[in-house]
Enzyme design. Structure first.
Site, PDB file in Angstrom:
ATOM      1  N   TYR A 115       0.791  -1.226   0.000  1.00 15.93           N
ATOM      2  CA  TYR A 115       0.000   0.000   0.000  1.00 15.93           C
ATOM      3  C   TYR A 115       0.822   1.275   0.000  1.00 15.93           C
ATOM      4  O   TYR A 115       0.278   2.357  -0.217  1.00 15.93           O
ATOM      5  CB  TYR A 115      -0.993  -0.039   1.168  1.00 15.93           C
ATOM      6  CG  TYR A 115      -2.015  -1.134   0.966  1.00 15.93           C
ATOM      7  CD1 TYR A 115      -3.101  -0.935   0.119  1.00 15.93           C
ATOM      8  CD2 TYR A 115      -1.861  -2.374   1.571  1.00 15.93           C
ATOM      9  CE1 TYR A 115      -4.023  -1.946  -0.099  1.00 15.93           C
ATOM     10  CE2 TYR A 115      -2.779  -3.397   1.351  1.00 15.93           C
ATOM     11  CZ  TYR A 115      -3.852  -3.176   0.514  1.00 15.93           C
ATOM     12  OH  TYR A 115      -4.763  -4.186   0.280  1.00 15.93           O
ATOM     13  N   PHE A 144     -10.831  -4.095  10.961  1.00 14.00           N
ATOM     14  CA  PHE A 144     -12.052  -3.859  10.199  1.00 14.00           C
ATOM     15  C   PHE A 144     -11.890  -4.389   8.784  1.00 14.00           C
ATOM     16  O   PHE A 144     -10.787  -4.677   8.343  1.00 14.00           O
ATOM     17  CB  PHE A 144     -12.404  -2.363  10.170  1.00 14.00           C
ATOM     18  CG  PHE A 144     -11.304  -1.456   9.691  1.00 14.00           C
ATOM     19  CD1 PHE A 144     -11.137  -1.185   8.334  1.00 14.00           C
ATOM     20  CD2 PHE A 144     -10.419  -0.871  10.588  1.00 14.00           C
ATOM     21  CE1 PHE A 144     -10.124  -0.336   7.893  1.00 14.00           C
ATOM     22  CE2 PHE A 144      -9.396  -0.017  10.165  1.00 14.00           C
ATOM     23  CZ  PHE A 144      -9.259   0.246   8.810  1.00 14.00           C
TER      24      PHE A 144
END
Length: 411
Positions: free
Chosen positions: A123, A411
Site C-alpha cells: 500500500y 475492520f
C-alpha cells in the site's frame, strides 16, 4: 474479455465474499462472522472486478469517524476487504480498484483513508504510510507483579453477561475515543464485532467472558473481555488468559482489571494483542522484560484531501512551514502547501508559491499525521528532506502527539 469493475449488488455479495476468503487462504469463516460482515458491508462503497461471471477482485470501504490529534473526530474511509484472485495477478486489478476508490472517497468529502494491511509493502505505492503501531504482550504472571495506584482496592469488579453489559462497555469505549488518535467512533452494528465468539476460533479456549469495573455509584468505568485456555504440565496447571479488550476511564479501574486477569485461578500467563504501544501496563509491571512486548504495524493512513486533513487536526506547537509534497497517485495533493498553526489553535493549509522548507511525499505525511511517528525519524531514514535549517525540528515537534495513536480493533 475485458474486466468489468462495478459497484457491488446485494445478490452478488456471497460470490464476492467467497473470492475474498479464497484470497486469504480459502478457509471459510464461521457463519457468525460472515453474517456480521454481511450486515456491516456498505454495498454502495464496495467494488467487484468481474471476468465474465467470475469475481476476480474485491475492495470495500466503511464510513468511519476517526479520532485525530486535538480530540476531533473526522470522517474517514476504512478501506477493507481488498483481494485479487491468484489467476489475475499483475493485470492492474488492484491499481484500478485503488484508483476508483480514492476518487470516490475524495468525491464523497472524506479527507482520510485508513486500512490495516495483510502485506504492508503493497500500500505504500498508493500513498499509505504506517501511522499507528500495536503492542502484543505475553506475560509470565509468576514472575511479574503489578504496582497499582491508590484507589484500586475500592474498585468493584463483577462478572457480567456479554449482551447485558454491551451498552455499558460501549459507553466506556465512546468516552475514550476523543483522547487517543486512531480510534474509530463506532457506528451502530460495530459493537457486535467485540462479541464475536465462534467455537471454531477459540483454539481450545473458553467462550468469551466479560468482567466490568464499577465506581462507588455503581457506574461501569471499565471492562475486560477475555478467554481462558486451560493447559496442564506434569507439574500442574499452565493455563493462559487471552485478553481481547481492556478499557477503563481512570487509572484505578484500569489497574484493577489487569490485576484481576493476572489472578485468575490455574493460569500463569496473560496474553494480549493489539494494545497501544504506550500502554500503561508497561509501567504497572514489575519487570517489563517478562512482559515480552512486541510491536507491529497497525493502522495505515492516506491523506486524500491534503489541506482538509492537515487542517482537521491540532498541533502541539505553533507552526509556519512550507511543505513540498509529492503525490503521484493523487496529483491534486502534489505541490507546495503552507501549513500554519497558531497558539490559539487556528490551523490553515493553503497552496503557496513560497520556497519549500520541507520536502516529503504524502506517504510520510500519512505516517506522521496521527502523531505517533516523528518527522525527525522519517528524515533520519532519508524520507523527509529539510530545505530550511530548523524547519524539521519545528514541524516534527508540532506534529507529535501526547499519546500514541491506537487502533483498538480491525475492520
Amino acid at each position: 474479455m475485458a474486466l468489468d469493475t462495478r459497484v457491488l449488488q446485494g445478490d452478488e455479495w456471497d460470490v464476492w465474499y467467497d473470492q475474498l476468503e479464497l484470497a486469504f487462504g480459502g478457509v471459510p469463516e464461521s457463519p457468525e462472522e460472515r453474517q456480521l460482515y454481511r450486515s456491516l458491508t456498505e454495498l454502495e462503497r464496495s467494488l467487484g472486478v468481474w471476468d465474465g461471471e467470475t469475481c476476480v477482485g474485491t475492495a470495500g470501504a466503511f464510513s468511519f469517524r476517526l479520532s485525530v490529534p486535538g480530540a476531533a473526530v473526522v470522517p474517514a474511509a476504512g478501506v477493507t476487504m481488498v483481494s485479487v484472485a491468484p489467476t489475475h495477478r499483475r493485470r492492474g486489478v488492484l491499481t484500478s480498484m485503488m484508483r476508483r476508490q480514492l476518487d470516490d472517497i475524495r468525491a464523497g468529502g472524506e479527507s482520510l483513508a485508513v486500512l490495516t494491511a495483510s502485506e504492508p509493502e503493497i500500500y505504500g505505492r498508493f500513498g499509505y504510510g504506517t501511522g499507528a503501531y500495536a503492542l502484543s504482550v505475553d506475560i509470565d504472571t509468576t514472575r511479574v507483579r503489578l504496582s497499582v495506584p491508590p484507589g484500586t482496592d475500592e474498585v468493584r469488579l463483577r462478572l457480567a453477561d456479554l449482551e447485558k453489559s454491551l451498552a455499558d462497555c460501549e459507553r466506556v469505549y465512546a468516552a475514550l475515543v476523543p483522547a487517543r488518535p486512531g480510534m474509530p467512533a463506532r457506528r451502530p452494528g460495530w459493537e457486535r464485532q467485540g462479541l464475536l465468539d465462534p467455537e471454531s476460533g477459540r483454539s481450545g479456549a473458553s467462550p468469551l467472558k466479560c468482567v466490568v469495573a464499577e465506581g462507588p455509584d455503581g457506574e461501569v468505568v471499565g471492562y475486560a473481555r477475555y478467554r481462558v485456555k486451560p493447559d496442564w504440565e506434569r507439574s500442574g496447571s499452565d493455563g493462559k488468559v487471552q485478553v481481547s479488550e481492556l478499557d477503563a476511564l481512570h487509572p484505578a479501574a484500569y489497574a484493577a482489571l489487569w490485576r484481576y486477569v493476572f489472578g485468575i485461578d490455574l493460569t500463569w500467563h496473560v496474553q494480549a494483542y493489539g494494545r497501544p504501544v504506550d500502554d500503561p501496563l508497561l509501567h504497572l509491571a514489575s519487570d517489563v522484560r517478562r512482559v515480552r512486548p512486541r510491536h507491529r504495524d497497525a493502522l495505515h493512513v492516506r491523506l486524500v484531501d491534503l489541506p482538509a486533513a492537515l487542517s482537521a487536526r491540532s498541533y502541539g506547537a505553533p507552526l509556519d512551514v512550507v511543505l513540498e509534497v509529492e503525490d503521484a497517485f493523487c496529483p491534486w495533493n502534489a505541490g507546495r502547501w503552507r501549513l500554519t498553526a497558531g497558539a490559539d489553535g487556528a490551523v490553515r493549509c493553503e497552496r503557496t508559491g513560497d520556497a519549500a522548507e520541507l520536502e516529503l511525499s504524502v506517504r510520510e505525511l500519512g505516517s506522521a499525521y496521527l502523531g505517533g511517528v516523528t518527522l525527525t525519524s522519517l528524515a533520519t531514514a532519508g524520507r523527509v528532506r529539510e530545505l530550511r535549517p530548523g524547519a524539521l525540528r519545528e514541524a516534527s515537534r508540532a506534529f507529535a502527539g501526547d499519546v500514541a495513536p491506537w487502533l483498538p480493533h480491525g475492520f
